[in-house]
Motif scaffolding. Structure first.
Motif, PDB file in Angstrom:
ATOM      1  N   GLN A  72      -5.157   9.956   9.103  1.00 24.85           N
ATOM      2  CA  GLN A  72      -4.518  11.178   8.736  1.00 24.85           C
ATOM      3  C   GLN A  72      -4.106  11.553  10.177  1.00 24.85           C
ATOM      4  OE1 GLN A  72      -6.188  14.392   6.348  1.00 24.85           O
ATOM      5  NE2 GLN A  72      -8.304  13.442   6.249  1.00 24.85           N
ATOM      6  N   GLY A  73      -3.042  12.311  10.367  1.00 24.94           N
ATOM      7  CA  GLY A  73      -2.334  12.906  11.603  1.00 24.94           C
ATOM      8  C   GLY A  73      -1.670  12.037  12.395  1.00 24.94           C
ATOM      9  N   ARG A  74      -1.060  11.161  11.379  1.00 27.22           N
ATOM     10  CA  ARG A  74      -0.276   9.891  12.128  1.00 27.22           C
ATOM     11  C   ARG A  74       1.302  10.098  11.577  1.00 27.22           C
ATOM     12  NH1 ARG A  74      -2.919   4.719  13.647  1.00 27.22           N
ATOM     13  NH2 ARG A  74      -0.843   4.404  14.013  1.00 27.22           N
ATOM     14  N   ASP A  75       2.233  10.421  12.620  1.00 25.89           N
ATOM     15  CA  ASP A  75       3.624  10.441  12.234  1.00 25.89           C
ATOM     16  C   ASP A  75       4.161   8.955  12.201  1.00 25.89           C
ATOM     17  OD1 ASP A  75       3.722  13.113  12.062  1.00 25.89           O
ATOM     18  OD2 ASP A  75       3.907  13.415  14.192  1.00 25.89           O
ATOM     19  N   ASP A  76       3.373   7.994  12.986  1.00 25.02           N
ATOM     20  CA  ASP A  76       3.870   6.718  13.093  1.00 25.02           C
ATOM     21  C   ASP A  76       3.730   5.906  11.756  1.00 25.02           C
ATOM     22  OD1 ASP A  76       1.514   6.958  13.930  1.00 25.02           O
ATOM     23  OD2 ASP A  76       1.947   5.371  15.650  1.00 25.02           O
ATOM     24  N   LYS A  77       4.054   6.305  10.507  1.00 21.45           N
ATOM     25  CA  LYS A  77       3.526   5.668   9.461  1.00 21.45           C
ATOM     26  C   LYS A  77       3.473   4.007   9.242  1.00 21.45           C
ATOM     27  CE  LYS A  77       3.510   9.927   7.174  1.00 21.45           C
ATOM     28  NZ  LYS A  77       3.778  10.929   5.931  1.00 21.45           N
ATOM     29  N   PHE A  78       4.661   3.636   9.779  1.00 21.68           N
ATOM     30  CA  PHE A  78       4.926   2.163   9.712  1.00 21.68           C
ATOM     31  C   PHE A  78       3.850   1.607  10.711  1.00 21.68           C
ATOM     32  CE2 PHE A  78       7.184  -1.745  11.475  1.00 21.68           C
ATOM     33  CZ  PHE A  78       6.961  -2.320  10.286  1.00 21.68           C
ATOM     34  N   VAL A  79       3.710   1.861  12.161  1.00 20.97           N
ATOM     35  CA  VAL A  79       2.820   1.503  12.976  1.00 20.97           C
ATOM     36  C   VAL A  79       1.423   1.426  12.207  1.00 20.97           C
ATOM     37  CG1 VAL A  79       1.605   1.576  15.210  1.00 20.97           C
ATOM     38  CG2 VAL A  79       4.369   1.997  14.733  1.00 20.97           C
ATOM     39  N   ALA A  80       1.034   2.605  11.496  1.00 18.35           N
ATOM     40  CA  ALA A  80      -0.209   2.701  10.752  1.00 18.35           C
ATOM     41  C   ALA A  80      -0.502   1.581   9.779  1.00 18.35           C
ATOM     42  CB  ALA A  80      -0.650   4.069  10.339  1.00 18.35           C
ATOM     43  N   LEU A  81       0.617   1.237   9.122  1.00 16.56           N
ATOM     44  CA  LEU A  81       0.689   0.491   8.085  1.00 16.56           C
ATOM     45  C   LEU A  81       0.412  -1.108   8.521  1.00 16.56           C
ATOM     46  CD1 LEU A  81       0.753  -0.406   4.721  1.00 16.56           C
ATOM     47  CD2 LEU A  81       3.369  -0.295   5.305  1.00 16.56           C
ATOM     48  N   MET A  82       1.165  -1.266   9.572  1.00 22.15           N
ATOM     49  CA  MET A  82       1.131  -2.350  10.224  1.00 22.15           C
ATOM     50  C   MET A  82      -0.330  -2.589  10.566  1.00 22.15           C
ATOM     51  SD  MET A  82       4.530  -3.431  12.324  1.00 22.15           S
ATOM     52  CE  MET A  82       4.075  -2.631  13.580  1.00 22.15           C
ATOM     53  N   ASP A  83      -0.948  -1.674  11.497  1.00 25.30           N
ATOM     54  CA  ASP A  83      -2.251  -2.035  12.149  1.00 25.30           C
ATOM     55  C   ASP A  83      -3.232  -2.038  11.053  1.00 25.30           C
ATOM     56  OD1 ASP A  83      -0.991  -1.497  14.405  1.00 25.30           O
ATOM     57  OD2 ASP A  83      -1.937   0.619  14.759  1.00 25.30           O
ATOM     58  N   LEU A  84      -3.268  -1.335   9.841  1.00 24.92           N
ATOM     59  CA  LEU A  84      -4.193  -1.554   8.626  1.00 24.92           C
ATOM     60  C   LEU A  84      -3.769  -2.998   8.194  1.00 24.92           C
ATOM     61  CD1 LEU A  84      -6.342  -0.570   7.036  1.00 24.92           C
ATOM     62  CD2 LEU A  84      -4.581   0.642   5.597  1.00 24.92           C
ATOM     63  N   ALA A  85      -2.786  -3.261   7.860  1.00 24.82           N
ATOM     64  CA  ALA A  85      -2.440  -4.853   7.427  1.00 24.82           C
ATOM     65  C   ALA A  85      -2.994  -5.788   8.186  1.00 24.82           C
ATOM     66  CB  ALA A  85      -1.167  -4.992   7.168  1.00 24.82           C
ATOM     67  N   ALA A  86      -2.816  -5.741   9.481  1.00 30.00           N
ATOM     68  CA  ALA A  86      -3.436  -6.717  10.393  1.00 30.00           C
ATOM     69  C   ALA A  86      -4.993  -6.633  10.436  1.00 30.00           C
ATOM     70  CB  ALA A  86      -3.106  -6.312  12.024  1.00 30.00           C
ATOM     71  N   LEU A 124      -6.911  -6.097   7.983  1.00 35.89           N
ATOM     72  CA  LEU A 124      -7.277  -6.475   6.639  1.00 35.89           C
ATOM     73  C   LEU A 124      -6.741  -7.879   6.443  1.00 35.89           C
ATOM     74  CD1 LEU A 124      -6.222  -3.508   4.385  1.00 35.89           C
ATOM     75  CD2 LEU A 124      -8.634  -4.111   4.940  1.00 35.89           C
ATOM     76  N   GLY A 125      -6.161  -8.645   7.425  1.00 36.73           N
ATOM     77  CA  GLY A 125      -5.696  -9.646   7.349  1.00 36.73           C
ATOM     78  C   GLY A 125      -4.555  -9.963   6.333  1.00 36.73           C
ATOM     79  N   LEU A 126      -3.959  -9.058   5.980  1.00 41.90           N
ATOM     80  CA  LEU A 126      -2.646  -9.105   5.158  1.00 41.90           C
ATOM     81  C   LEU A 126      -1.315  -9.410   5.927  1.00 41.90           C
ATOM     82  CD1 LEU A 126      -3.929  -6.330   2.618  1.00 41.90           C
ATOM     83  CD2 LEU A 126      -4.138  -8.796   2.450  1.00 41.90           C
ATOM     84  N   ASP A 127      -0.415  -9.781   5.282  1.00 40.00           N
ATOM     85  CA  ASP A 127       1.127  -9.835   5.661  1.00 40.00           C
ATOM     86  C   ASP A 127       1.680  -8.766   4.937  1.00 40.00           C
ATOM     87  OD1 ASP A 127       3.179 -11.766   6.690  1.00 40.00           O
ATOM     88  OD2 ASP A 127       3.917 -11.048   4.688  1.00 40.00           O
ATOM     89  N   LEU A 128       2.703  -7.967   5.704  1.00 39.85           N
ATOM     90  CA  LEU A 128       3.259  -6.931   4.811  1.00 39.85           C
ATOM     91  C   LEU A 128       3.890  -6.976   3.490  1.00 39.85           C
ATOM     92  CD1 LEU A 128       5.291  -5.091   7.840  1.00 39.85           C
ATOM     93  CD2 LEU A 128       3.360  -4.290   6.648  1.00 39.85           C
ATOM     94  N   SER A 129       4.441  -8.283   3.230  1.00 39.23           N
ATOM     95  CA  SER A 129       4.813  -8.680   1.826  1.00 39.23           C
ATOM     96  C   SER A 129       3.827  -8.405   0.836  1.00 39.23           C
ATOM     97  CB  SER A 129       5.063 -10.219   1.922  1.00 39.23           C
ATOM     98  OG  SER A 129       4.205 -11.032   2.007  1.00 39.23           O
ATOM     99  N   GLU A 130       2.452  -8.275   1.053  1.00 39.13           N
ATOM    100  CA  GLU A 130       1.206  -7.990   0.341  1.00 39.13           C
ATOM    101  C   GLU A 130       0.971  -6.738   0.324  1.00 39.13           C
ATOM    102  OE1 GLU A 130      -1.374 -11.848   0.463  1.00 39.13           O
ATOM    103  OE2 GLU A 130      -1.175 -10.834   2.640  1.00 39.13           O
ATOM    104  N   CYS A 131       1.860  -5.592   0.866  1.00 33.30           N
ATOM    105  CA  CYS A 131       1.484  -4.267   1.039  1.00 33.30           C
ATOM    106  C   CYS A 131       2.669  -3.550   0.388  1.00 33.30           C
ATOM    107  CB  CYS A 131       1.253  -3.793   2.539  1.00 33.30           C
ATOM    108  SG  CYS A 131       0.192  -4.664   3.541  1.00 33.30           S
ATOM    109  N   ALA A 132       1.943  -2.311  -0.138  1.00 36.63           N
ATOM    110  CA  ALA A 132       2.858  -1.355  -0.992  1.00 36.63           C
ATOM    111  C   ALA A 132       2.692  -0.190  -0.271  1.00 36.63           C
ATOM    112  CB  ALA A 132       2.560  -1.173  -2.449  1.00 36.63           C
ATOM    113  N   TYR A 133       3.804   0.551  -0.063  1.00 35.33           N
ATOM    114  CA  TYR A 133       3.871   1.806   0.639  1.00 35.33           C
ATOM    115  C   TYR A 133       4.729   2.851  -0.109  1.00 35.33           C
ATOM    116  CZ  TYR A 133       3.649   5.750   3.928  1.00 35.33           C
ATOM    117  OH  TYR A 133       3.659   7.078   4.417  1.00 35.33           O
TER     118      TYR A 133
END
Length: 174
Positions: A83-97, A99-108
């Motif tokens: 919560q409280g994150r305007d940089d949602k893409f950065v947050a998604l990349m950080d979470l994927a990393a 979890l050991g996931l590539d962005l191709s394995e992530c839906a947003y």
């Protein structure tokens, strides 16, 4: 359903979404004491539980901070609440990393300009039917239903169908 969409959904291991305008209809309501409330669509919740039980990790990435979001996430077993994150893409990349996931394995799934880059860069980018035109334009998939009114359930069912797990979900209730 478009084969390219199904292929993207088949590979999803993380489903992250915004809250206001996606899990809720986007209204922010304050009671007389100034406490924020939100309405969540129950069918979206069942869909999220089914996707989680099928092995997909769930996450919320939102620009606002709300106790209601924490509560709903806990009810649904959503392990990652950012919560409280305007940089949602950065947050998604950080979470994927993390979890050991590539962005191709992530839906947003998002609805507005703060979601634009995450929708565009995710392996499976989704906008709601009532999302802003810019977010819809970069999405791989635009839902038929609107945010807070079944759009999340629609995507959950799509992911389950693409991963050949939809029939198992339905059988639990027969």
């Amino acid at each position: 359903m478009n084969e390219q969409i199904l292929q993207k959904a088949k590979n999803i291991k993380l489903f992250a979404m915004d809250v206001d305008g996606v899990l809720s209809d986007g209204q922010i309501i304050y009671d007389a004491q100034g406490v924020e409330t939100k309405a969540f669509f129950v069918q979206d919740g069942l869909g999220l539980q089914a996707v989680r039980q099928a092995g997909v990790v769930l996450a919320i990435i939102t620009g606002r901070s709300s106790a209601m979001v924490e509560r709903r996430a806990k009810e649904l077993g959503i392990a990652h609440v950012i919560q409280g994150r305007d940089d949602k893409f950065v947050a998604l990349m950080d979470l994927a990393a993390q979890l050991g996931l590539d962005l191709s394995e992530c839906a947003y799934m998002g609805d507005d300009l703060p979601d634009l880059k995450a929708v565009r860069e995710a392996g499976f980018g989704i906008s709601v039917a009532n999302g802003c035109l810019q977010t819809q334009a970069v999405a791989d998939y635009v839902t038929q239903k609107t945010g807070g009114q079944g759009a999340v359930r629609e995507v959950c069912e799509l992911i389950l169908q693409a991963q050949d797990k939809f029939d198992d979900f339905v059988k639990k209730f027969q």
